[in-house]
Design an enzyme around this catalytic site. Structure first.
Site, PDB file in Angstrom:
ATOM      1  N   ALA A  67       5.196  16.806  44.378  1.00 41.57           N
ATOM      2  CA  ALA A  67       6.037  16.002  43.482  1.00 41.57           C
ATOM      3  C   ALA A  67       5.113  15.041  42.752  1.00 41.57           C
ATOM      4  CB  ALA A  67       7.070  15.243  44.303  1.00 41.57           C
ATOM      5  N   GLY A 110       5.611  19.105  47.705  1.00 41.36           N
ATOM      6  CA  GLY A 110       6.733  19.788  47.058  1.00 41.36           C
ATOM      7  C   GLY A 110       6.327  21.154  46.513  1.00 41.36           C
ATOM      8  N   GLU A 113       6.580  23.400  49.337  1.00 39.26           N
ATOM      9  CA  GLU A 113       8.016  23.575  49.632  1.00 39.26           C
ATOM     10  C   GLU A 113       8.681  24.496  48.610  1.00 39.26           C
ATOM     11  OE1 GLU A 113       8.431  19.290  49.842  1.00 39.26           O
ATOM     12  OE2 GLU A 113       9.200  19.453  51.881  1.00 39.26           O
ATOM     13  N   GLU A 133       1.943  14.797  52.676  1.00 39.06           N
ATOM     14  CA  GLU A 133       2.712  13.577  52.429  1.00 39.06           C
ATOM     15  C   GLU A 133       2.356  12.456  53.400  1.00 39.06           C
ATOM     16  OE1 GLU A 133       3.938  16.667  52.601  1.00 39.06           O
ATOM     17  OE2 GLU A 133       5.493  16.993  51.078  1.00 39.06           O
TER      18      GLU A 133
HETATM   19  N1  DAK Z   1       1.300  13.714  41.302  1.00 33.47           N
HETATM   20  C1  DAK Z   1       0.820  13.191  40.149  1.00 33.47           C
HETATM   21  N2  DAK Z   1      -0.408  13.461  39.649  1.00 33.47           N
HETATM   22  C2  DAK Z   1      -1.198  14.286  40.345  1.00 33.47           C
HETATM   23  C3  DAK Z   1      -0.780  14.869  41.557  1.00 33.47           C
HETATM   24  C4  DAK Z   1       0.536  14.572  42.033  1.00 33.47           C
HETATM   25  N3  DAK Z   1       1.062  15.111  43.143  1.00 33.47           N
HETATM   26  N4  DAK Z   1      -1.791  15.630  42.015  1.00 33.47           N
HETATM   27  C5  DAK Z   1      -2.786  15.531  41.120  1.00 33.47           C
HETATM   28  N5  DAK Z   1      -2.437  14.730  40.112  1.00 33.47           N
HETATM   29  C6  DAK Z   1      -3.221  14.348  38.945  1.00 33.47           C
HETATM   30  C7  DAK Z   1      -4.343  13.382  39.316  1.00 33.47           C
HETATM   31  O1  DAK Z   1      -3.849  12.066  39.366  1.00 33.47           O
HETATM   32  C8  DAK Z   1      -5.321  13.609  38.183  1.00 33.47           C
HETATM   33  O2  DAK Z   1      -4.847  12.929  37.049  1.00 33.47           O
HETATM   34  P1  DAK Z   1      -5.858  11.984  36.168  1.00 33.47           P
HETATM   35  O3  DAK Z   1      -6.448  11.042  37.118  1.00 33.47           O
HETATM   36  O4  DAK Z   1      -6.843  12.977  35.614  1.00 33.47           O
HETATM   37  O5  DAK Z   1      -4.951  11.379  35.127  1.00 33.47           O
HETATM   38  C9  DAK Z   1      -5.177  15.103  37.900  1.00 33.47           C
HETATM   39  O6  DAK Z   1      -3.928  15.487  38.438  1.00 33.47           O
HETATM   40  C10 DAK Z   1      -6.248  15.940  38.576  1.00 33.47           C
HETATM   41  O7  DAK Z   1      -6.249  15.596  39.949  1.00 33.47           O
HETATM   42  P2  DAK Z   1      -7.584  15.201  40.760  1.00 33.47           P
HETATM   43  O8  DAK Z   1      -8.573  14.539  39.850  1.00 33.47           O
HETATM   44  O9  DAK Z   1      -7.167  14.466  41.972  1.00 33.47           O
HETATM   45  O10 DAK Z   1      -8.130  16.678  41.112  1.00 33.47           O
HETATM   46  P3  DAK Z   1      -9.052  17.084  42.340  1.00 33.47           P
HETATM   47  O11 DAK Z   1      -9.394  18.508  42.079  1.00 33.47           O
HETATM   48  O12 DAK Z   1     -10.148  16.097  42.565  1.00 33.47           O
HETATM   49  O13 DAK Z   1      -8.109  17.011  43.618  1.00 33.47           O
HETATM   50  C11 DAK Z   1      -6.019  17.433  44.839  1.00 33.47           C
HETATM   51  C12 DAK Z   1      -7.024  17.911  43.751  1.00 33.47           C
HETATM   52  C13 DAK Z   1      -4.850  18.380  44.804  1.00 33.47           C
HETATM   53  C14 DAK Z   1      -6.698  17.553  46.227  1.00 33.47           C
HETATM   54  C15 DAK Z   1      -5.626  15.970  44.578  1.00 33.47           C
HETATM   55  O14 DAK Z   1      -5.213  15.871  43.204  1.00 33.47           O
HETATM   56  C16 DAK Z   1      -4.487  15.512  45.442  1.00 33.47           C
HETATM   57  O15 DAK Z   1      -4.711  15.200  46.614  1.00 33.47           O
HETATM   58  N6  DAK Z   1      -3.288  15.444  44.866  1.00 33.47           N
HETATM   59  C17 DAK Z   1      -2.109  14.937  45.559  1.00 33.47           C
HETATM   60  C18 DAK Z   1      -1.590  15.937  46.535  1.00 33.47           C
HETATM   61  C19 DAK Z   1      -0.389  15.397  47.320  1.00 33.47           C
HETATM   62  O16 DAK Z   1      -0.523  14.388  48.014  1.00 33.47           O
HETATM   63  N7  DAK Z   1       0.748  16.032  47.184  1.00 33.47           N
HETATM   64  C20 DAK Z   1       1.969  15.625  47.857  1.00 33.47           C
HETATM   65  C21 DAK Z   1       2.739  14.742  46.915  1.00 33.47           C
HETATM   66  S1  DAK Z   1       4.224  14.104  47.650  1.00 33.47           S
HETATM   67  C22 DAK Z   1      11.799  15.358  47.210  1.00 33.47           C
HETATM   68  C23 DAK Z   1      11.276  16.630  47.088  1.00 33.47           C
HETATM   69  C24 DAK Z   1       9.916  16.813  47.225  1.00 33.47           C
HETATM   70  C25 DAK Z   1       9.078  15.752  47.467  1.00 33.47           C
HETATM   71  C26 DAK Z   1       9.609  14.481  47.602  1.00 33.47           C
HETATM   72  C27 DAK Z   1      10.966  14.293  47.467  1.00 33.47           C
HETATM   73  N8  DAK Z   1      13.187  15.120  47.095  1.00 33.47           N
HETATM   74  C28 DAK Z   1      14.067  16.315  46.955  1.00 33.47           C
HETATM   75  C29 DAK Z   1      13.733  13.843  47.053  1.00 33.47           C
HETATM   76  C30 DAK Z   1       7.671  16.007  47.572  1.00 33.47           C
HETATM   77  C31 DAK Z   1       6.751  15.040  47.728  1.00 33.47           C
HETATM   78  C32 DAK Z   1       5.351  15.369  47.473  1.00 33.47           C
HETATM   79  O17 DAK Z   1       4.988  16.464  47.114  1.00 33.47           O
END
Ligand code: DAK
Length: 259
Positions: A67, A110, A113, A133
């Site tokens: 997400a 997400g 998921e 998460e």
């Molecule tokens: N959200 C927003 N931006 C993201 C992102 C994300 N999840 N993942 C990556 N980006 C953005 C980064 O901020 C960066 O943007 P700039 O800084 O260039 O503006 C760009 O994408 C490239 O990312 P990185 O520079 O970080 O790229 P790397 O190759 O170095 O790293 C990475 C890739 C995938 C390991 C890293 O980006 C990362 O750790 N990303 C976050 C992964 C994460 O934590 N995902 C879980 C998110 S929480 C719900 C349903 C679902 C959910 C919640 C509620 N309901 C039904 C209510 C789900 C929640 C989640 O998924």
């Protein structure tokens, strides 16, 4: 015609509908707008009798990195409640047409998921699945704790959810999370070929069989068998069942009408 900004919708093969998640600047993070467009596209395909299997994919680098964290970071409980994101995910779950996720690169949070909302997963060798998460002070919210546990078992699911560690394609295949793993250059074609095969079958059978398999996740064996039996009987009211069996007897290929 609808203008999408976060997805692309196209037909790679007859009877197959594809949806590409397209926010390259954010590794296809599932923003509110992306989810609105995704649900709209899935529902449009689901209502279209000329689409019999749907493929959802991202880019070679990322299926979806979760997400959109930037959209969620400052939200309070009431705002999250008002956004009612769960309702949108539920609408994807309700899709009757078989869904295939074609996954390369990151499928996190997400994103992971969403792959598990699909009925089958074709992965590239670079695919990485994870529920990170916990690293954000959150936890899976779109079914991860339930679907991952059912897919790969308690011990591994617990490890992934509690440590946030990613699982590569080979491990995902070994543990039963995905159907097959292919080189990145071929993963989309592999998914489209699998979709075309599913799409070539009797469409009402496919829908009722999908529904029955999914029932296994929400009911007892007894209840599931009863459900399966009803769907089985129901198919004998279809023209396609008559056609399929007649074609077998006459040694020819069946022509499905979806009726
Ligand atoms: N959200 C927003 N931006 C993201 C992102 C994300 N999840 N993942 C990556 N980006 C953005 C980064 O901020 C960066 O943007 P700039 O800084 O260039 O503006 C760009 O994408 C490239 O990312 P990185 O520079 O970080 O790229 P790397 O190759 O170095 O790293 C990475 C890739 C995938 C390991 C890293 O980006 C990362 O750790 N990303 C976050 C992964 C994460 O934590 N995902 C879980 C998110 S929480 C719900 C349903 C679902 C959910 C919640 C509620 N309901 C039904 C209510 C789900 C929640 C989640 O998924």
């Amino acid at each position: 015609m609808t203008d999408f900004t976060c997805i692309k919708k196209y037909q790679p093969k007859p009877l197959v509908g594809a949806i590409e998640l397209h926010r390259p600047e954010a590794l296809n993070a599932l923003s509110l707008q992306l989810m609105i467009e995704l649900v709209q596209a899935v529902e449009a395909y689901d209502k279209n009798p000329d689409i019999r299997c749907i493929v959802i994919h991202g880019s070679a680098k990322a299926f979806a990195a979760g997400a959109d964290i930037k959209e969620m970071a400052d939200a309070g409980t009431i705002e999250m409640l008002e956004r009612d994101q769960f309702a949108r995910w539920e609408r994807i779950r309700q899709c009757k047409t078989p869904l295939i996720a074609a996954v390369s690169g990151f499928a996190l949070g997400g994103g992971c998921e969403l792959t598990m909302h699909c009925d089958m997963i074709v992965a590239s060798e670079t695919a990485q699945f994870g529920q990170p998460e916990i690293n954000l002070g959150a936890m899976p919210g779109a079914g991860g704790t339930q679907r991952l546990t059912r897919a790969i078992g308690k011990a591994l699911a617990m490890e992934m959810v509690l440590t946030g560690r990613m699982m590569g394609a080979a491990e995902a295949l070994r543990t039963g999370l995905v159907n097959r793993v292919v080189p990145v250059e071929g993963y989309l074609n592999e998914a489209f070929a699998l979709a075309a095969e599913v799409a070539s079958k009797a469409p009402i059978s496919a829908r009722l069989a999908k529904e029955a398999v999914l029932k296994a996740f929400s009911t007892t064996l007894e209840g599931g068998l009863e459900f399966e039996r009803k769907n089985f009987y129901m198919l004998f009211a279809s023209e396609d069942q008559k056609e399929g069996m007649a074609a077998f007897v006459e040694k020819r290929k069946p022509i499905w009408k979806g009726k």
